[in-house]
Design a protein around this motif. Structure first.
Motif, PDB file in Angstrom:
ATOM      1  N   THR A   1       0.837  -1.202   0.000  1.00  0.00           N
ATOM      2  CA  THR A   1       0.000   0.000   0.000  1.00  0.00           C
ATOM      3  C   THR A   1       0.869   1.249   0.000  1.00  0.00           C
ATOM      4  O   THR A   1       0.605   2.219  -0.733  1.00  0.00           O
ATOM      5  CB  THR A   1      -0.929   0.007   1.227  1.00  0.00           C
ATOM      6  N   SER A   2       1.926   1.236   0.791  1.00  0.00           N
ATOM      7  CA  SER A   2       2.811   2.394   0.875  1.00  0.00           C
ATOM      8  C   SER A   2       3.558   2.621  -0.439  1.00  0.00           C
ATOM      9  O   SER A   2       3.798   3.765  -0.832  1.00  0.00           O
ATOM     10  CB  SER A   2       3.801   2.216   2.025  1.00  0.00           C
ATOM     11  N   ALA A   3       3.921   1.542  -1.114  1.00  0.00           N
ATOM     12  CA  ALA A   3       4.568   1.681  -2.421  1.00  0.00           C
ATOM     13  C   ALA A   3       3.631   2.359  -3.417  1.00  0.00           C
ATOM     14  O   ALA A   3       4.050   3.221  -4.196  1.00  0.00           O
ATOM     15  CB  ALA A   3       5.003   0.310  -2.938  1.00  0.00           C
ATOM     16  N   LEU A   4       2.359   1.979  -3.393  1.00  0.00           N
ATOM     17  CA  LEU A   4       1.377   2.622  -4.270  1.00  0.00           C
ATOM     18  C   LEU A   4       1.135   4.062  -3.836  1.00  0.00           C
ATOM     19  O   LEU A   4       0.932   4.946  -4.681  1.00  0.00           O
ATOM     20  CB  LEU A   4       0.067   1.835  -4.261  1.00  0.00           C
ATOM     21  N   ASN A   5       1.146   4.311  -2.531  1.00  0.00           N
ATOM     22  CA  ASN A   5       0.967   5.679  -2.044  1.00  0.00           C
ATOM     23  C   ASN A   5       2.072   6.601  -2.545  1.00  0.00           C
ATOM     24  O   ASN A   5       1.832   7.768  -2.852  1.00  0.00           O
ATOM     25  CB  ASN A   5       0.964   5.699  -0.512  1.00  0.00           C
ATOM     26  N   HIS A   6       3.294   6.089  -2.613  1.00  0.00           N
ATOM     27  CA  HIS A   6       4.426   6.902  -3.070  1.00  0.00           C
ATOM     28  C   HIS A   6       4.453   7.019  -4.601  1.00  0.00           C
ATOM     29  O   HIS A   6       4.791   8.073  -5.127  1.00  0.00           O
ATOM     30  CB  HIS A   6       5.745   6.321  -2.562  1.00  0.00           C
ATOM     31  N   SER A   7       4.142   5.950  -5.276  1.00  0.00           N
ATOM     32  CA  SER A   7       4.085   5.934  -6.753  1.00  0.00           C
ATOM     33  C   SER A   7       5.249   6.684  -7.391  1.00  0.00           C
ATOM     34  O   SER A   7       5.073   7.528  -8.270  1.00  0.00           O
ATOM     35  CB  SER A   7       2.749   6.490  -7.242  1.00  0.00           C
ATOM     36  N   SER A   8       6.440   6.372  -6.946  1.00  0.00           N
ATOM     37  CA  SER A   8       7.660   6.917  -7.535  1.00  0.00           C
ATOM     38  C   SER A   8       8.285   5.844  -8.422  1.00  0.00           C
ATOM     39  O   SER A   8       7.901   4.672  -8.350  1.00  0.00           O
ATOM     40  CB  SER A   8       8.639   7.291  -6.424  1.00  0.00           C
ATOM     41  N   PRO A   9       9.253   6.204  -9.260  1.00  0.00           N
ATOM     42  CA  PRO A   9       9.905   5.169 -10.075  1.00  0.00           C
ATOM     43  C   PRO A   9      10.456   4.011  -9.239  1.00  0.00           C
ATOM     44  O   PRO A   9      10.401   2.859  -9.666  1.00  0.00           O
ATOM     45  CB  PRO A   9      11.019   5.939 -10.787  1.00  0.00           C
ATOM     46  N   LEU A  10      10.982   4.300  -8.046  1.00  0.00           N
ATOM     47  CA  LEU A  10      11.524   3.238  -7.204  1.00  0.00           C
ATOM     48  C   LEU A  10      10.410   2.400  -6.594  1.00  0.00           C
ATOM     49  O   LEU A  10      10.470   1.165  -6.604  1.00  0.00           O
ATOM     50  CB  LEU A  10      12.391   3.843  -6.097  1.00  0.00           C
ATOM     51  N   SER A  11       9.374   3.046  -6.063  1.00  0.00           N
ATOM     52  CA  SER A  11       8.322   2.285  -5.390  1.00  0.00           C
ATOM     53  C   SER A  11       7.423   1.555  -6.382  1.00  0.00           C
ATOM     54  O   SER A  11       6.865   0.504  -6.070  1.00  0.00           O
ATOM     55  CB  SER A  11       7.482   3.201  -4.501  1.00  0.00           C
ATOM     56  N   LEU A  12       7.261   2.093  -7.586  1.00  0.00           N
ATOM     57  CA  LEU A  12       6.402   1.433  -8.577  1.00  0.00           C
ATOM     58  C   LEU A  12       7.010   0.109  -9.028  1.00  0.00           C
ATOM     59  O   LEU A  12       6.277  -0.856  -9.264  1.00  0.00           O
ATOM     60  CB  LEU A  12       6.168   2.357  -9.769  1.00  0.00           C
ATOM     61  N   ASN A  13       8.307   0.052  -9.169  1.00  0.00           N
ATOM     62  CA  ASN A  13       8.924  -1.224  -9.530  1.00  0.00           C
ATOM     63  C   ASN A  13       8.709  -2.249  -8.421  1.00  0.00           C
ATOM     64  O   ASN A  13       8.434  -3.427  -8.690  1.00  0.00           O
ATOM     65  CB  ASN A  13      10.416  -1.027  -9.814  1.00  0.00           C
ATOM     66  N   TYR A  14       8.811  -1.823  -7.163  1.00  0.00           N
ATOM     67  CA  TYR A  14       8.504  -2.716  -6.042  1.00  0.00           C
ATOM     68  C   TYR A  14       7.045  -3.150  -6.098  1.00  0.00           C
ATOM     69  O   TYR A  14       6.718  -4.327  -5.901  1.00  0.00           O
ATOM     70  CB  TYR A  14       8.798  -2.003  -4.721  1.00  0.00           C
ATOM     71  N   ALA A  15       6.141  -2.200  -6.360  1.00  0.00           N
ATOM     72  CA  ALA A  15       4.712  -2.515  -6.407  1.00  0.00           C
ATOM     73  C   ALA A  15       4.397  -3.508  -7.516  1.00  0.00           C
ATOM     74  O   ALA A  15       3.599  -4.441  -7.325  1.00  0.00           O
ATOM     75  CB  ALA A  15       3.903  -1.232  -6.595  1.00  0.00           C
ATOM     76  N   LEU A  16       5.015  -3.335  -8.670  1.00  0.00           N
ATOM     77  CA  LEU A  16       4.766  -4.265  -9.778  1.00  0.00           C
ATOM     78  C   LEU A  16       5.277  -5.664  -9.440  1.00  0.00           C
ATOM     79  O   LEU A  16       4.596  -6.662  -9.707  1.00  0.00           O
ATOM     80  CB  LEU A  16       5.432  -3.748 -11.056  1.00  0.00           C
ATOM     81  N   ASP A  17       6.444  -5.739  -8.846  1.00  0.00           N
ATOM     82  CA  ASP A  17       6.981  -7.043  -8.447  1.00  0.00           C
ATOM     83  C   ASP A  17       6.024  -7.771  -7.506  1.00  0.00           C
ATOM     84  O   ASP A  17       5.874  -8.999  -7.565  1.00  0.00           O
ATOM     85  CB  ASP A  17       8.333  -6.875  -7.741  1.00  0.00           C
ATOM     86  N   THR A  18       5.378  -7.019  -6.628  1.00  0.00           N
ATOM     87  CA  THR A  18       4.566  -7.608  -5.565  1.00  0.00           C
ATOM     88  C   THR A  18       3.116  -7.811  -5.969  1.00  0.00           C
ATOM     89  O   THR A  18       2.493  -8.824  -5.611  1.00  0.00           O
ATOM     90  CB  THR A  18       4.633  -6.709  -4.306  1.00  0.00           C
ATOM     91  N   LEU A  19       2.550  -6.872  -6.717  1.00  0.00           N
ATOM     92  CA  LEU A  19       1.116  -6.895  -7.002  1.00  0.00           C
ATOM     93  C   LEU A  19       0.747  -7.784  -8.183  1.00  0.00           C
ATOM     94  O   LEU A  19      -0.323  -8.413  -8.173  1.00  0.00           O
ATOM     95  CB  LEU A  19       0.614  -5.473  -7.260  1.00  0.00           C
ATOM     96  N   ILE A  20       1.598  -7.861  -9.194  1.00  0.00           N
ATOM     97  CA  ILE A  20       1.232  -8.627 -10.398  1.00  0.00           C
ATOM     98  C   ILE A  20       0.893 -10.080 -10.072  1.00  0.00           C
ATOM     99  O   ILE A  20      -0.114 -10.613 -10.564  1.00  0.00           O
ATOM    100  CB  ILE A  20       2.344  -8.538 -11.465  1.00  0.00           C
TER     101      ILE A  20
END
Length: 301
Positions: free
Chosen positions: A255-274
């Motif tokens: 959730t925090s990665a999506l809240n930040h939605s930065s280039p660094l956090s989005l790559n983390y979010a994609l790794d985890t959410l997909i």
């Protein structure tokens, strides 16, 4: 550089950058710039920097700014650039800050919290004389989103929304979480889009309007006592995402990665959410999406 509050002139590449944006330090670190001060948003991490950005922070120890925008504190830091994207900075605060150093507000034609990650990355790249790096970051991440869309054609005709359970709400198309789902190919349900005209970012819902969340996939973001909050939504079992096993829960870090939605956090979010979305869309309602129990409770909070 033109932005929401006027034009800022930057004559040399900044070296002492203060980030007043709640998420701006993520973008600076992605561009290889370590701010001398950053604004703490939330979370238990040192300097307010989350795991996906800690390697980029390295051994730097920026000053942490808590609470509102303290003009005197910022002046004492002697910055040569003040970054105010996604900060809630008012025009009056901008006028004062720009007397200290060149100050960058949110992009023109955007609200203080509606700019996309692409806009913020490009704007910072230009301000920092790192246009080439900013372009590479945007191109690489947009390519990753495009590859994911191509690998998941079933998402391209599907609806999705991120929602908050304790005070039933949804994140609209202009919100960072809404933009993320659009980047994956999902669309916002039309009924929710109508309500979103009044607030394109965060949409409050009454329980009798829960039909606006009747999407192909429903993402519940982290919240305290999430199971109790979900149980309080008495009409939740009427939703097709509930019946078809297409609810997804994003834990605190995701959730925090999506809240930040930065280039660094989005790559983390994609790794985890997909992988979670893959499980939700496997065509079998009996498949347990990771994070849920068989009786549709969140298993990890």
């Amino acid at each position: 550089m033109e932005h929401a509050y006027g034009i800022t002139e930057i004559n040399v590449a900044p070296k002492r950058v203060v980030s007043l944006s709640y998420i701006g330090h993520d973008f600076l670190l992605a561009l290889g710039v370590k701010p001398i001060a950053l604004r703490h948003w939330y979370g238990p991490h040192d300097f307010g920097v989350w795991p996906w950005a800690q390697e980029a922070l390295g051994d730097a120890e920026p000053t942490v700014i808590y609470g509102g925008i303290d003009i005197d504190q910022i002046a004492l830091l002697e910055p040569d650039l003040i970054v105010g994207q996604w900060s809630g900075m008012t025009k009056a605060e901008y006028a004062l800050l720009s007397q200290i150093a060149p100050t960058l507000a949110h992009p023109k034609d955007e609200s203080p919290y509606s700019a996309s990650w692409q806009q913020m990355t490009r704007q910072l790249g230009r301000a920092l004389d790192r246009d080439t790096e900013a372009k590479r970051i945007v191109d690489d991440l947009e390519t990753r989103f495009a590859d994911i869309r191509a690998a998941h054609p079933e998402w391209q005709n599907a609806t999705a929304v991120a929602a908050y359970a304790p005070r039933l709400s949804a994140y609209g198309a202009s919100d960072l979480r809404g933009r993320f789902l659009k980047d994956l190919g999902f669309s916002l349900p039309s009924e929710l889009a109508k309500i979103a005209r009044f607030d394109a970012n965060f949409i409050r819902l009454e329980q009798e309007n829960i039909g606006t969340l009747d999407t192909d996939v429903l993402i519940w973001v982290h919240a305290p006592s999430i199971n109790a909050a979900l149980d309080d939504i008495v009409l939740r079992p009427t939703l097709k995402a509930y019946r078809d096993g297409r609810e997804v829960y994003t834990d605190f870090d995701l959730t925090s990665a999506l809240n930040h939605s930065s280039p660094l956090s989005l790559n983390y979010a994609l790794d985890t959410l997909i992988p979670l979305l893959d499980a939700a869309f496997d065509g079998d309602p009996n498949t347990l999406v990771p994070g849920w129990t068989s009786d549709k409770k969140v298993s990890s909070q």
